[in-house]
Write a protein that holds these residues in place. Sequence first.
Motif, PDB file in Angstrom:
ATOM      1  N   TYR A  86     -17.213  -9.543  -3.565  1.00  0.00           N
ATOM      2  CA  TYR A  86     -15.806  -9.127  -3.508  1.00  0.00           C
ATOM      3  C   TYR A  86     -14.952 -10.196  -2.839  1.00  0.00           C
ATOM      4  CZ  TYR A  86     -11.815  -6.257  -1.991  1.00  0.00           C
ATOM      5  OH  TYR A  86     -10.565  -5.760  -1.735  1.00  0.00           O
ATOM      6  N   TYR A  95      -6.356 -10.679  -5.832  1.00  0.00           N
ATOM      7  CA  TYR A  95      -6.694  -9.516  -5.013  1.00  0.00           C
ATOM      8  C   TYR A  95      -6.825  -8.223  -5.814  1.00  0.00           C
ATOM      9  CZ  TYR A  95      -6.173  -5.773  -1.696  1.00  0.00           C
ATOM     10  OH  TYR A  95      -6.368  -4.627  -0.995  1.00  0.00           O
ATOM     11  N   THR A  99     -10.366  -5.645  -6.215  1.00  0.00           N
ATOM     12  CA  THR A  99     -10.226  -4.395  -5.469  1.00  0.00           C
ATOM     13  C   THR A  99     -10.323  -3.198  -6.398  1.00  0.00           C
ATOM     14  OG1 THR A  99      -8.840  -5.518  -3.849  1.00  0.00           O
ATOM     15  CG2 THR A  99      -8.755  -3.115  -3.866  1.00  0.00           C
ATOM     16  N   ALA A 103     -13.477  -0.802  -5.391  1.00  0.00           N
ATOM     17  CA  ALA A 103     -13.123   0.454  -4.720  1.00  0.00           C
ATOM     18  C   ALA A 103     -13.916   1.649  -5.238  1.00  0.00           C
ATOM     19  CB  ALA A 103     -11.620   0.707  -4.822  1.00  0.00           C
ATOM     20  N   PRO A 126      -5.903  -0.571  -4.720  1.00  0.00           N
ATOM     21  CA  PRO A 126      -5.167  -1.845  -4.727  1.00  0.00           C
ATOM     22  C   PRO A 126      -3.686  -1.662  -4.393  1.00  0.00           C
ATOM     23  CG  PRO A 126      -6.537  -1.670  -6.681  1.00  0.00           C
ATOM     24  CD  PRO A 126      -6.586  -0.344  -5.993  1.00  0.00           C
TER      25      PRO A 126
END
Length: 155
Positions: A86, A95, A99, A103, A126
């Motif tokens: 990650y 990003y 994410t 997640a 996110p």
Amino acid sequence: MRAYAEGLVLAAISCVAIWSAWQVPAASPGDTWAGIVPFAAAVALLALSGFLIIGVTRQNAGGAQGEPDNGATLEIIGLFIIALIYQQSFRWFGYLVPTAIVAPLVLYIFGVRSRTGLALSVILCPLVFHIIFFVLLGVFPPYGEVFDLLNWIQG
């Protein structure tokens, strides 16, 4: 065994964090070094992992060994590998995309089984983290070299 694995993973994470903090450029004369907080947190994490490993070693030396929990150890190591991938994927994809992928995976590992909740986490995690870090705190988002959804959204 689980606590020992947690201590080793924590030590490995803290060593990576210490190395990363040293990569922060030096401060200008009269300014505070930007890496001081991450470095201090990483050193504290390394000390805590050392205490955890020492405690487990003393407990095992005293003859009080519990049932081995290999499933939990594999989950801890799996989470460590996911965290490394990650963190590294920020460089390539920015990003938002990493994410959105990680997640629901991590939430599933921690026991969330609701398909609706996992599907919502792809969007909400996110979005919430972006608002907290990049809007409210003013941190610059990492942009991806290969593809960055944030650049695409902003135009």
